[in-house]
Structure formats: C-alpha cells, structure tokens
Scaffold this motif. Structure first.
Motif, PDB file in Angstrom:
ATOM      1  N   GLU A 725       6.984   2.205  10.747  1.00  0.00           N
ATOM      2  CA  GLU A 725       6.574   1.170   9.810  1.00  0.00           C
ATOM      3  C   GLU A 725       6.363   1.797   8.437  1.00  0.00           C
ATOM      4  N   ASN A 726       6.348   0.922   7.420  1.00  0.00           N
ATOM      5  CA  ASN A 726       6.108   1.329   6.044  1.00  0.00           C
ATOM      6  C   ASN A 726       4.736   0.874   5.611  1.00  0.00           C
ATOM      7  N   PRO A 727       4.237   1.410   4.509  1.00  0.00           N
ATOM      8  CA  PRO A 727       2.912   0.996   4.043  1.00  0.00           C
ATOM      9  C   PRO A 727       2.868  -0.502   3.746  1.00  0.00           C
ATOM     10  N   THR A 728       1.706  -1.067   3.902  1.00  0.00           N
ATOM     11  CA  THR A 728       1.479  -2.473   3.547  1.00  0.00           C
ATOM     12  C   THR A 728       0.700  -2.532   2.245  1.00  0.00           C
ATOM     13  N   GLY A 729       0.527  -3.745   1.743  1.00  0.00           N
ATOM     14  CA  GLY A 729      -0.254  -3.944   0.508  1.00  0.00           C
ATOM     15  C   GLY A 729       0.414  -3.361  -0.721  1.00  0.00           C
ATOM     16  N   VAL A 730       1.750  -3.305  -0.751  1.00  0.00           N
ATOM     17  CA  VAL A 730       2.447  -2.755  -1.926  1.00  0.00           C
ATOM     18  C   VAL A 730       2.345  -3.747  -3.068  1.00  0.00           C
ATOM     19  N   GLN A 731       1.911  -3.261  -4.231  1.00  0.00           N
ATOM     20  CA  GLN A 731       1.804  -4.123  -5.406  1.00  0.00           C
ATOM     21  C   GLN A 731       2.023  -3.297  -6.666  1.00  0.00           C
ATOM     22  N   GLY A 732       2.458  -3.993  -7.736  1.00  0.00           N
ATOM     23  CA  GLY A 732       2.657  -3.351  -9.034  1.00  0.00           C
ATOM     24  C   GLY A 732       1.924  -4.108 -10.121  1.00  0.00           C
ATOM     25  N   PHE A 733       1.215  -3.376 -10.954  1.00  0.00           N
ATOM     26  CA  PHE A 733       0.444  -3.985 -12.049  1.00  0.00           C
ATOM     27  C   PHE A 733       0.265  -2.935 -13.135  1.00  0.00           C
ATOM     28  N   GLY A 734      -0.060  -3.406 -14.309  1.00  0.00           N
ATOM     29  CA  GLY A 734      -0.270  -2.477 -15.420  1.00  0.00           C
ATOM     30  C   GLY A 734      -1.715  -2.339 -15.783  1.00  0.00           C
ATOM     31  N   THR A 735      -2.129  -1.136 -16.100  1.00  0.00           N
ATOM     32  CA  THR A 735      -3.482  -0.913 -16.612  1.00  0.00           C
ATOM     33  C   THR A 735      -3.478  -0.793 -18.130  1.00  0.00           C
ATOM     34  N   GLU A 736      -2.303  -0.504 -18.691  1.00  0.00           N
ATOM     35  CA  GLU A 736      -2.106  -0.500 -20.127  1.00  0.00           C
ATOM     36  C   GLU A 736      -0.886  -1.353 -20.419  1.00  0.00           C
ATOM     37  N   HIS A 737      -0.710  -1.658 -21.715  1.00  0.00           N
ATOM     38  CA  HIS A 737       0.390  -2.563 -22.059  1.00  0.00           C
ATOM     39  C   HIS A 737       1.750  -1.903 -21.862  1.00  0.00           C
ATOM     40  N   ASP A 738       1.789  -0.545 -21.680  1.00  0.00           N
ATOM     41  CA  ASP A 738       3.074   0.129 -21.562  1.00  0.00           C
ATOM     42  C   ASP A 738       3.185   0.950 -20.275  1.00  0.00           C
ATOM     43  N   ASN A 739       2.510   0.497 -19.161  1.00  0.00           N
ATOM     44  CA  ASN A 739       2.678   1.234 -17.903  1.00  0.00           C
ATOM     45  C   ASN A 739       2.763   0.252 -16.730  1.00  0.00           C
ATOM     46  N   LEU A 740       3.156   0.840 -15.584  1.00  0.00           N
ATOM     47  CA  LEU A 740       3.238   0.092 -14.322  1.00  0.00           C
ATOM     48  C   LEU A 740       2.626   0.984 -13.241  1.00  0.00           C
ATOM     49  N   VAL A 741       1.553   0.501 -12.583  1.00  0.00           N
ATOM     50  CA  VAL A 741       0.875   1.244 -11.520  1.00  0.00           C
ATOM     51  C   VAL A 741       1.311   0.642 -10.177  1.00  0.00           C
ATOM     52  N   ILE A 742       1.978   1.488  -9.353  1.00  0.00           N
ATOM     53  CA  ILE A 742       2.427   1.059  -8.022  1.00  0.00           C
ATOM     54  C   ILE A 742       1.428   1.623  -7.008  1.00  0.00           C
ATOM     55  N   SER A 743       0.843   0.731  -6.171  1.00  0.00           N
ATOM     56  CA  SER A 743      -0.152   1.165  -5.169  1.00  0.00           C
ATOM     57  C   SER A 743       0.216   0.574  -3.814  1.00  0.00           C
ATOM     58  N   TRP A 744      -0.312   1.185  -2.728  1.00  0.00           N
ATOM     59  CA  TRP A 744      -0.061   0.724  -1.373  1.00  0.00           C
ATOM     60  C   TRP A 744      -1.170   1.231  -0.454  1.00  0.00           C
ATOM     61  N   LYS A 745      -1.225   0.646   0.723  1.00  0.00           N
ATOM     62  CA  LYS A 745      -2.187   1.083   1.729  1.00  0.00           C
ATOM     63  C   LYS A 745      -1.527   2.166   2.567  1.00  0.00           C
ATOM     64  N   PRO A 746      -2.031   3.382   2.544  1.00  0.00           N
ATOM     65  CA  PRO A 746      -1.343   4.486   3.216  1.00  0.00           C
ATOM     66  C   PRO A 746      -1.397   4.317   4.734  1.00  0.00           C
ATOM     67  N   LEU A 747      -0.425   4.963   5.400  1.00  0.00           N
ATOM     68  CA  LEU A 747      -0.420   4.980   6.861  1.00  0.00           C
ATOM     69  C   LEU A 747      -1.493   5.936   7.377  1.00  0.00           C
ATOM     70  N   SER A 748      -2.060   5.580   8.547  1.00  0.00           N
ATOM     71  CA  SER A 748      -3.039   6.480   9.177  1.00  0.00           C
ATOM     72  C   SER A 748      -2.296   7.591   9.903  1.00  0.00           C
ATOM     73  N   GLY A 749      -3.059   8.600  10.306  1.00  0.00           N
ATOM     74  CA  GLY A 749      -2.442   9.677  11.071  1.00  0.00           C
ATOM     75  C   GLY A 749      -1.815   9.152  12.350  1.00  0.00           C
ATOM     76  N   PHE A 750      -2.423   8.133  12.945  1.00  0.00           N
ATOM     77  CA  PHE A 750      -1.874   7.521  14.147  1.00  0.00           C
ATOM     78  C   PHE A 750      -0.528   6.865  13.862  1.00  0.00           C
ATOM     79  N   GLN A 751      -0.384   6.309  12.642  1.00  0.00           N
ATOM     80  CA  GLN A 751       0.852   5.603  12.283  1.00  0.00           C
ATOM     81  C   GLN A 751       1.930   6.545  11.738  1.00  0.00           C
ATOM     82  N   SER A 752       1.564   7.778  11.451  1.00  0.00           N
ATOM     83  CA  SER A 752       2.515   8.680  10.799  1.00  0.00           C
ATOM     84  C   SER A 752       3.669   9.070  11.717  1.00  0.00           C
ATOM     85  N   ASN A 753       3.440   9.062  13.026  1.00  0.00           N
ATOM     86  CA  ASN A 753       4.458   9.366  14.038  1.00  0.00           C
ATOM     87  C   ASN A 753       4.924  10.824  14.008  1.00  0.00           C
ATOM     88  N   GLY A 754       4.399  11.627  13.110  1.00  0.00           N
ATOM     89  CA  GLY A 754       4.834  13.015  13.069  1.00  0.00           C
ATOM     90  C   GLY A 754       4.230  13.746  11.874  1.00  0.00           C
TER      91      GLY A 754
END
Length: 1176
Positions: A725-754
């Motif tokens: 599976e891939n991370p959930t909660g992926v979203q993009g937003f800006g904190t300044e007028h000239d940037n884009l902050v991409i964030s997500w909910k990281p996978l747990s060690g259990f979900q990493s599979n390796g």
C-alpha cells in the motif's frame, strides 16, 4: 326345576335388596375369628436366623391357635425348639440347637373361638441356599478376531435364584454394548470379538439376596488374535487351549445365537413379568428390533434392555398373548425369530374376596366367592375349617357353586366360612364370617370431630357406624330443618357425607343420625372450609454473575387460621448448610454466588391442609476461561491456520473469539486486534503481512465479558516483500505565496513490508510534466518557486529494498495563496426598516481572489444620529462565509446615518475594501421622557414638568399625558388625556379635587407612533377653610366629651384583656382578628395587650416599579415601565378610548418619621377618629 327357579329368584332379591357390605365389628361385641396377619405362601427363610412363622387373628372372645405341619397336627409342646408367642399364633423356631432344613415343611394356622374357626394359607417354609461354585480349571480361550463368542457362567442353583453380573479383578463391571451383552441366564455373549476384548479376568459373580453372599467363578482368559498370530502361536497352545474358528473371519449376515431356530414358545402367568431375548452374531454387529405380529406392543408396560436384545413387559395380561418377532439386521442382511407367548393365570378375584356378614336374626345375606383363572379354577367351601358337605346341616344356608345364600338366619348361626379357589398354577383361600347379632346402632366416628378442608376441594365427613340390623344414616346441618340429600351433598353407602366442591358457606355444625329397629344414635361433627394457600409472587429465573448476590422472592397468601411453614429446596433436596444462604419470611437470599449454587430452587408453603410450590432456575455465569493449546498449522508466506481449545464457558455460551497479535520486531509489548470468529469455531485462517514477527493470542467472549488472554502462541515470522500500500492523507498546500508543501501519513513499520522504507514524491502542474524526488524518514516535502495559487497533481509512492509499492492514486492541491487584489463591485444597499438594511454586491473574479474563497466581510459604522450630529465611529463587521452576493445588517439605530464597505477574503486574508457608501435609517418610536416632576401643588391644581426623551429615534411631534385620581382604597378614577405640543416641557392642570392623590402617565410621539410612558403621582393640598373648620370642631366641648368616652371604653377593654390573659383565654375581638385578617387592620400585641400602631401605609406606597427621590423628582429607571405594572395581577391596560382599566394596587411609601419620610396627607381629628372607630 321349580326349586331351582325359586333359589334364583331368592338370590336376585337378595342381591338387589340387601347386599351386606363388609363391616368392622367393634371388638367389644361377640364375633368369630378373623386372621389379620400371616406369612406368605412361599416363605423363604435365612438359615442363619430363627424361623418366625406369623399368624395373628382377632375375635371376641380372643381366639386360640393351633398348627398343622404337612397336613397333620403339629404338637408344639413336644418340640423344645418351637414356641408360640403369647396372645398370638406366631411360631418362633430356635435354630441354635437344630438345623433349619429340619423345619422345611408346609404349615397351616387355625384360629378358633366359640363362634367359629378361621384358617390360614398353606405356608411353604424353605430355607435359602447359596451353594459354592464347583472347582474347575478353565482353559484359556484363543479366538480369531471378528468371530462370535459365548462365555458361560452356569452358576450353582440357589433359592431364590442368584443375581448374575460380570466384573474384572478390580471389581469393576465389564463394559457392555450392542456387541457385548449378558443374557438372561447370565452368559456373556460377543456378537463379534475385537482385539481389545483380550483379557485374563472375565469373572462371573453370583449374588444370593437372602444370605447377601457373592460367589465367584474362576476367571476366564480370552486371547483375540489375527489369523497370522494364531498360526504363530498354535504350537504353544495346542495341548491346553480351546481353539475357535480356523477360517478367517469375514463380514457376514446375522445369525441368532439364542433362541435357536425360526420360532419358539414361552408360557407366562398373568401379572408376572415377561422377558424375551434375541442375541445375534454377525459382522458388522447386528441391531435388534421387536414387533408384535398380531398387534401393538403395550407402550406403557414395555421396555427394552441390554441394548434392545431383551423385550420386557410388566404386569402381563391375557391381551399380551400372541406372536412376537425379533429381527437382527446389519448391512449384509437380516434374520428373524418368532416367539409364541401363552398367558395362563393362577386364580384371581373378580370382585374381591368374600366379605364378612353381620346379620340380625331373621335377615338374609349372601357370601360370594367370584374368581377367575386360566385354566378355569374350581371352587370349594368349608365351614370352620371343615368341608361344607361334612358340616352340620343348616336350613337357612344354601350353597350354589361360588355362592352361599342365607335366608332368615337365627341366633347361633355364626360361623367362619372358607372359600378355596384353585387351578394348576395356584390357589386362593379366603375366610369370611357370618355373625348373627342384635345390636342397637352406634357411631364409631369420634364425637365433635372437626374436619378442615380447603375451599373448592372435596370434603368427606365420616359417620362410621355399627348396628344389627345395619343402621340407616341421615345427615343434618345446623338447624336440622331438612336432611342433606342431593346437590351439593353425596351420601355414600358407608355413611360418609361428601361435598364435591366445598365453599365457605358449607362451614358449620353437622349431625349424623344412625337408626335401626333397635334404637337411634346421634353424632355431631364440624366442618371448617379454609382459604387455599397460593403463591402470589413466584421466584423468577435468574442469571447471576459469580460473586454477586441473588434474591428469590416467594410471596404467599394463606388462610390466617392455618400456620404456614416455608421450605426451600435445591434440586429437590435440602438447601446446603451454608451461611451464604439466608431464608427470610418470603425470600431466599444467596450472597457471593458460586457455580455450585446453580440449580433449581423451589419454595414450598405448607399448611396442615394444603401446600403450594413454585420453582425457578438459577444460572451462575462468569466470563469464560481463556482458550488453551494454541497451534499454528498450514503455514504459508502470508497466511497461517490458528487452532485452539476453548476454556470453560461457565454457563454462558461463548459468542465469539477475538484474535490478537503482537509484532515483536516493530512494536513489542503492544497487542492489536486482528480478527473475530464466531463462538462455535475453534480455528481461524489468518491473513498476514510481510516482514512481521507474529505472536498470537485468543480471547473468548460470552454474555458476561471477555476472558483473560490465552498464553501466546509461538513466534511466526513472515518474509519481507515490496509494500502493499501507499501512504494515505496525501495533500498539497502552500505556506507561502511561492511554494507547495506536499504531506502524507507515513506507513508504519508493520506496513513497510521490508527494510529500507522510502517514498517517491511526484508533482506537476495540471497538464505539465512530472517531477519526482525520493524522501526517506520524513512525511512532507516542500516545492519552492511555484506560481501563486496554481493547481497541482501529486502522488506519493511507497518503496523499500525489495521494490516499489502499487501505483499510487493522484491527489490534487494548490500552491500558496496571496491576498485578494480586487474589491467587490456594484455594491448597493436597500434599507428594509429603521433597524435593518440589506447589502448587495457582484462576485469577485477567481483569478483576482488569488486563493480559496472563504467569504465576504461587510464593515459598517454609525456616523451620527439625524437628530444630533454627534459622530459614532464604532465599526462593526459582519462575516458571510462562502460565495455570497448579499447580506443583512441587523440591529441598526433608527433615524441615523451609516457608512459601509465590502471586502472579499481568502485563506491568506482580506482584500481591499469597496468604495465606502452611506445610507440613512428611517424614524422609529421614541424612548420615554427623561424625567417627570410635579411642582406648585394647590387645592385644585398641579404643575407637571418633564425633559424630552434621551433617545428620540426621530423628530418629536408631541406628547400625550394621561392622569386619573386614586382614592384611599386604591381605586382608580376616570382617565383624562391631554395632547401636548412638541415644544412644551410643562403643563398646569387645574380644576382638580382638593386633598386627592393623582397618577400621571407621560409619553412622547414621532411620526412612527408613541413611545413608552413615564409615571408619576402627587397630591393636591387641603383647603385652608376646611382645615380651620376641622380645628374649630376639635375645640368644641361635645367633641372633647366624645373623646373622653372613647378613652374610657379603651380603658375598659384593657381591663378585660388583662383578666382574659390571666385566665389564659382569648377575647372575642382577638378571635375575630385571627379568623379575618385585614391588611389595613393591625392586631393587638400579645405581650402588653395594647393595639399595634396603625399605619395607613397602603395609601402612600409608591407606584409599583417606580422610585421616589428625596427631591420629589421621578426619573426613569434603566428598565422600561408600562401601565401593566400598575394593574392588579399585571393586567392594567388602556382601552381603545384611552381610559385606564384595572384597579390601582401600588404600595405607598412608609410614613416612618425616623427615616425622614412624611405623609402627603395632613393629620386631622376626623381622620384620627375614623381610625379609632375602625378598632371599635
């Protein structure tokens, strides 16, 4: 022939007319002997104990006894070992000096007195025998597996026959089944043998019941071998072993071992127990079934024993005769056997044994000896032990087969007659006497006996009587107005009076009267009908958790005259002796219940007459015990099978199992829920994730709670793999007028599979090219140098050292926002009323908002009132979230000038304001005048002065003044109204009444209407001429004399008061005061017998809701006053014509001079006199 017909007619008359019933003759009257107790016909004795042969009899005079032995007289006096009990015919044989078998004989007892002779049955005395088993050497039995086998028992003959059973060396019964069972003769049958039947301790035991001894046969050894084993061991056992079945034992159809052949027959006697058995051999083991060829088996008397091999029918009757078929069946075939049953019968009574006759001289009677049997029995008669044909002739006696007819008996005809009925299977011997007596009636039931019976139950009141001739019984109740005959009373032949359904009105005194030709006898008894005992509230079914308390209620109603006893049972037995069980009058309490307390509890309420009971079940539950024996099977890369054994469910069925896991590599010490399975399953197929070190545990859940966790399973490790599976909660937003902050909910060690978990972050403007970076150990990435508020497509892919995860979904976001650069246009305002306006505007283009539209803000403020141009710059802001194009401005001030502008705002902040515009609100109703005062009072005029309203809400167009007089009783007079111009602030009212209180109400008006009023009140002053006349009257002599008379009257009242007080009583005036309290009348003080100070306070209280300052100026309070405040009960109002409605009920100001207040009314002698008159 004529003689025969005459006898039949006489017999019919006797049967229909006077059929004597068995009577108990009182022992104080002469009577022949009656045998009351004797030993059984077949009398088996224990040879170790003295022989006692019973023979008891009664009679008047008491009978003497003699015995015969084997048909000849037995001289007891000649045998020193035999004695006869005093006043009895019972023989006692002392065997300490003789052998018991010496007295094995047939005995018969004779009891005689001067009125007759009675004889006993023939008593066959035999000693019980328990012989020893003969010594024998039993060879071991070697048998091939699968063949049939019979182990003989053949116990020694005993008296009575012994009871047979098979046991081992440890005195444990050998297990039996449909394959192995014991026959009726005691042999042990095997339909086919198995290897586990091999043993060396097959022992047959015989228990002899009379001597309570057990005899044991020598043990039998059985060896069950296969054919190969038999060949190998044949030489060792050839010389001393019985060898069965040389051929291999194959499967075969059934064959009956017993009985043999296709049919057999059996004879059984009526009333005995019929047992038929069919035992078949075969492989597989045959099953036995039974049918009756010519009918149905008697269901209530039939049972099957020894695994259907024995058919048992109890209390056999003639209808049980016929053919019975047993069938042995297995899958290879069946076999049948028919048993023909013949039912014979020893003699038995048809209508009971002959009954004693008590006849008066000259009466008739009949003795009948009706019996049957198969074959038909013969009947013989004897008199006083002598065959009747050899007895003295008696003309009043006629013998006709099984009947003796007595006609016109005479005194001295008393005798004992013996009836003997016999066939090949037994005999019946009965004694019946004929006693000729002349006896007046007597009632044998005790006098004044009290019978108690429960309502709606049957009542039986005895009137046992005796007399010869037989008395006639009649019953009476209470007044004896009529005999008790017919519903609801039933009179039985024996004199008993029955009430089938007794009721309360049946209680009372009853009299039974016995009459015959020789006299009359009365007896009184009493009947009490009681209320039934009933359980009103039964104990209820309870389910209780272990350790808690439970209460069973059992509330009972019973007759108050009966003493009840409450008993509690548990499972039909006594309650355990345990202090936790507390029995109260109507309840049972069990504290700290345990599982042993489970069961059925019964409360029984007993009285001397009846009882009632009710039961309830108690189920003690507890959370289940934890599962055990966790095992992992069917192990695969990503799944495993988990099985377990449930623990004790403690009376509450397990509803489900919860399976938890611990990841000891990534999250040691934390247990997570994996899955649930129904409570009926004990296995689960678990889907697992890669790269996890699993341990599992199971919890059981029932209706109480979860169990404790089971002991964890062993560790199960899964191999590493690429992410699923891939991370959930992926979203993009800006904190300044000239940037884009991409964030997500990281996978747990259990979900990493390796190992080596990282993320591939990709983004692009909508329609552009993808840009990808790799991010590890972080959950966001910032893209710099982006245009302001531009849409982007974003995706985040999970990967590890073993590869990438699945293709991620595309998320959408925007780069940073900036402040809007445009204001709303075409802004307009619409004034709705004096306090509300509506603002409209056009939407702002999206590109000019430069962010997510959050809404619009309207800034507005009040510039000034249109009446006064003082400025008000308190700015207010109304926010309209979302994409709106208009909004309402509430709470505006009337007659005011407002300014406003509109702004759009986004996530960054507000945009520029629109062009500021202004609008005016229309006029509203004014507030109340600021003040209202009264000046220049005179006897007939008052001057009112006021200040304009502080809040005008428009241009004042005038004032309205209403006023009305108020008398001493607070009653309001007619309302007068004046319209005053806007420029006036005072008015003088003339032509008023002197010395009168007035109420005034003033309000201001605008073009929108009148505002609220301000109230005030004032007095006109007293006319000086009138005042002077009052003073002159006070100086007149007649007035002085009147005052002296009043003072004398008051003195007399005081003296009476003191006298009444010393006597402790009350004076009439006081009683009236107590009964009729007047708010204007103050009572006399009890402590000094003086009148309380009179206060005319109700005339001078200020108007409700108003305050009177010391300078006489009335100012408006913060709260609005209205005319409603002055009405009684809050109902005061103006009519449409302007007149005021409602009685004035305001309170006047206290005249306490200590606080500096003065009365608005001048004191006068008239007023004082009126006050004194109110006391008188």
């Amino acid at each position: 022939m004529m003689e025969r017909r005459r006898m039949d007619a006489a017999l019919l008359v006797l049967l229909l007319g006077h059929l004597a019933t068995a009577l108990e003759v009182p022992l104080d009257l002469p009577q022949p002997p009656t045998i009351t107790h004797q030993s059984p016909k077949d009398y088996i004795i224990d040879p170790r104990e003295n022989i006692i042969i019973h023979c008891e009899a009664k009679g008047k005079p008491h009978p003497s006894f003699s015995w015969t032995r084997n048909g000849t007289h037995f001289d007891i006096d000649q045998d020193p070992n035999v004695t006869m009990k005093p006043h009895s015919g019972t023989l006692v044989v002392d065997i300490s000096r003789a052998k018991a078998e010496h007295y094995e004989s047939v005995y018969q007892c004779t009891a005689r007195n001067k009125h007759g002779t009675a004889v006993s049955n023939n008593i066959v005395v035999q000693q019980s025998r328990s012989p020893l088993w003969s010594k024998e050497k039993i060879k071991p039995i070697v048998v091939q597996e699968g063949v049939s086998l019979v182990l003989p028992c053949r116990p020694p003959a005993g008296l009575p026959p012994p009871i047979i059973f098979w046991m081992d060396n440890y005195f444990q019964r050998l297990p039996q089944s449909s394959r192995v069972s014991q026959s009726l003769n005691g042999d042990l049958y095997f339909s086919n043998v198995l290897k586990e039947d091999s043993r060396n301790d097959y022992i047959c035991y015989a228990r002899f019941p009379y001597t309570q001894t057990i005899q044991q046969k020598q043990p039998i050894t059985v060896k069950v071998l296969s054919m190969d084993a038999i060949n190998d061991t044949m030489a060792a056992f050839y010389n001393d072993t019985d060898l069965f079945s040389e051929e291999p034992a194959d499967e075969r159809k059934p064959i009956f071992l017993i009985p043999s052949g296709p049919s057999s027959s059996k004879t059984v006697l009526r009333g005995q127990v019929l047992e038929m058995e069919c035992i078949a051999e075969g492989l597989p083991t045959p099953e036995i079934s039974w049918t009756k060829v010519s009918g149905d088996l008697p269901a209530k008397r039939t049972s099957f024993l020894h695994y259907q091999r024995t058919l048992r029918i109890v209390n056999v009757s003639e209808s049980d005769a016929g053919d019975y078929r047993c069938t042995g069946r297995n899958r290879l075939g069946s076999v049948h056997h028919t048993i023909h049953i013949v039912v014979n019968a020893a003699p038995y009574w048809i209508s009971g044994a002959p009954r004693n006759l008590v006849l008066a001289p000259g009466e008739n009677g009949v003795l009948t000896c009706r019996a049957s049997g198969t074959p038909k029995p013969s009947v013989t008669w004897a008199m006083n032990g002598i065959p009747i044909e050899n007895s003295p002739k008696d003309l009043s006696r006629t013998v006709d087969k099984d009947t003796i007819i007595f006609t016109v008996v005479q005194t001295g005809s008393s005798a004992v007659y013996q009836c003997n009925v016999s066939n090949d299977y037994g005999y019946l011997l009965s004694n019946a006497f004929v006693n000729v007596l002349s006896e007046p009636p007597r009632v044998l039931t005790p006098a004044n006996k009290v019978y108690q019976v429960i309502k709606n139950h049957r009542a039986l009141m005895d009137c046992a009587s005796f007399g010869s001739p037989i008395p006639n019984i009649t019953w009476f109740k209470d007044s004896r107005s009529s005999t008790l005959d017919g519903d609801p009373y039933i009179l039985h032949d024996n004199g008993t009076l029955e009430i089938h359904v007794a009721q309360a009105h049946n209680s009372g005194k009853y009299t039974c009267v016995a009459r015959n030709s020789l006299g009359i006898y009365e007896n009184h008894i009493y009947l009490e009908v009681k209320e039934p005992t009933r359980i009103l509230k039964q104990p209820e079914y309870k389910v209780v958790q272990r350790g808690r308390s439970v209460v069973f209620e059992c509330k009972v109603k019973h007759d108050p005259s009966l003493i009840p006893t409450m008993t509690w049972l548990k499972d039909d037995g006594e309650l355990p002796d345990d202090e936790r069980l507390i029995v109260d009058a109507d309840s049972l309490t069990i504290s700290s219940v345990t599982e042993n307390d489970s069961g059925e509890y019964t409360c029984i309420m007993n009285t001397t007459l009846d009882h009632d009971s009710a039961s309830a079940q108690l189920t003690v539950v507890e959370r289940p015990d934890p599962p055990t024996d966790l095992e992992l099977t069917d192990q695969k890369k990503r799944s495993v099978q988990l099985t377990w054994t449930p623990g004790d469910e403690h009376n509450s069925p397990i509803q489900k199992f919860l399976i938890q896991y611990e990841d000891i590599m990534h999250h040691r010490g934390h247990w997570h829920n994996l899955t649930e399975v129904p409570g009926t399953k004990t296995t689960a197929h678990l889907k697992l994730s890669p790269y996890v070190h699993y341990t599992f545990r199971v919890l059981a859940h029932n209706g109480v709670d979860f169990s404790r966790p089971s002991v964890p399973s062993r560790v199960f490790k899964t191999d590493a793999a690429a992410p699923d599976e891939n991370p959930t909660g992926v979203q993009g937003f800006g904190t300044e007028h000239d940037n884009l902050v991409i964030s997500w909910k990281p996978l747990s060690g259990f979900q990493s599979n390796g190992p080596g978990l990282h993320y591939k972050v990709s983004w692009r403007p909508v329609g552009g090219e993808w840009t990808t970076v790799t991010v590890a150990n972080n959950s966001k990435f910032t893209v710099s140098g982006t245009p302001t508020f531009v849409p982007y497509e974003i995706k985040v892919l999970a990967a590890n050292d073993l590869g990438d995860g699945p293709e991620p979904a595309i998320a959408h976001g925007y780069s940073g926002e900036d402040l809007p650069i445009a204001a709303p246009e075409n802004v307009q305002v619409m004034v709705m009323n004096s306090t509300l306006a509506e603002v409209h505007w056009d939407p702002v283009p999206s590109k000019l908002i430069r962010g997510h539209l959050k809404g619009f803000k309207v800034h507005y403020w009040r510039e000034h009132s249109l009446h006064k141009h003082n400025s008000h710059h308190m700015e207010q802001i109304l926010v309209f979230s979302g994409n709106h194009s208009h909004g309402m401005l509430p709470g505006l001030h009337p007659f005011s000038l407002y300014s406003f502008n509109v702004r759009v705002y986004n996530g960054k902040g507000d945009g520029p304001p629109s062009h500021t515009q202004q609008f005016e609100t229309p006029e509203g109703v004014p507030g109340p005048p600021t003040s209202l005062t009264v000046t220049n009072p005179s006897p007939d005029s008052l001057t009112l002065e006021w200040s304009p309203p502080h809040v005008r809400n428009g241009r004042i167009t005038g004032y309205s003044l209403k006023y009305q007089p108020v008398n001493n009783s607070n009653e309001l007079g007619p309302v007068e109204e004046l319209a005053l111009p806007a420029n006036e602030t005072s008015v003088t009212l003339s032509n008023l009444k002197y010395n009168t209180r007035y109420k005034f109400y003033l309000n201001a008006k605008t073009v929108r209407g009148a505002g609220p009023t301000i109230p005030q009140e004032a007095h006109t002053i007293i006319d000086e001429a009138v005042a002077s006349r009052q003073v002159d009257i006070a100086t007149q002599g007649w007035f002085i004399g009147l005052m002296c008379a009043i003072a004398l009257l008051i003195l007399i009242l005081l003296i009476i008061c003191f006298i009444q007080r010393n006597k402790g009583g009350k004076y009439p005036v006081k009683e009236k005061e107590d009964a009729h309290t007047d708010p204007e009348f103050q009572p006399m003080k009890d402590d000094d017998c003086t009148f309380g100070e009179y206060s005319d306070n109700e005339d001078h209280k200020p108007l409700k809701g108003s305050r009177t300052p010391s300078n006489g100026t009335v100012k408006r309070d913060d709260s609005d006053d209205s005319l409603v405040d002055y009405g009684e009960g809050g109902d005061g109002q103006f009519n449409e014509d302007g007149s005021f409605i409602g009685q004035y009920s305001g309170k006047s100001v206290s005249r306490d001079t200590a606080e500096g207040h003065e009365s608005s009314e001048a004191p006068s002698p008239i007023n004082a006199m009126n006050s004194l008159n109110s006391f008188v």
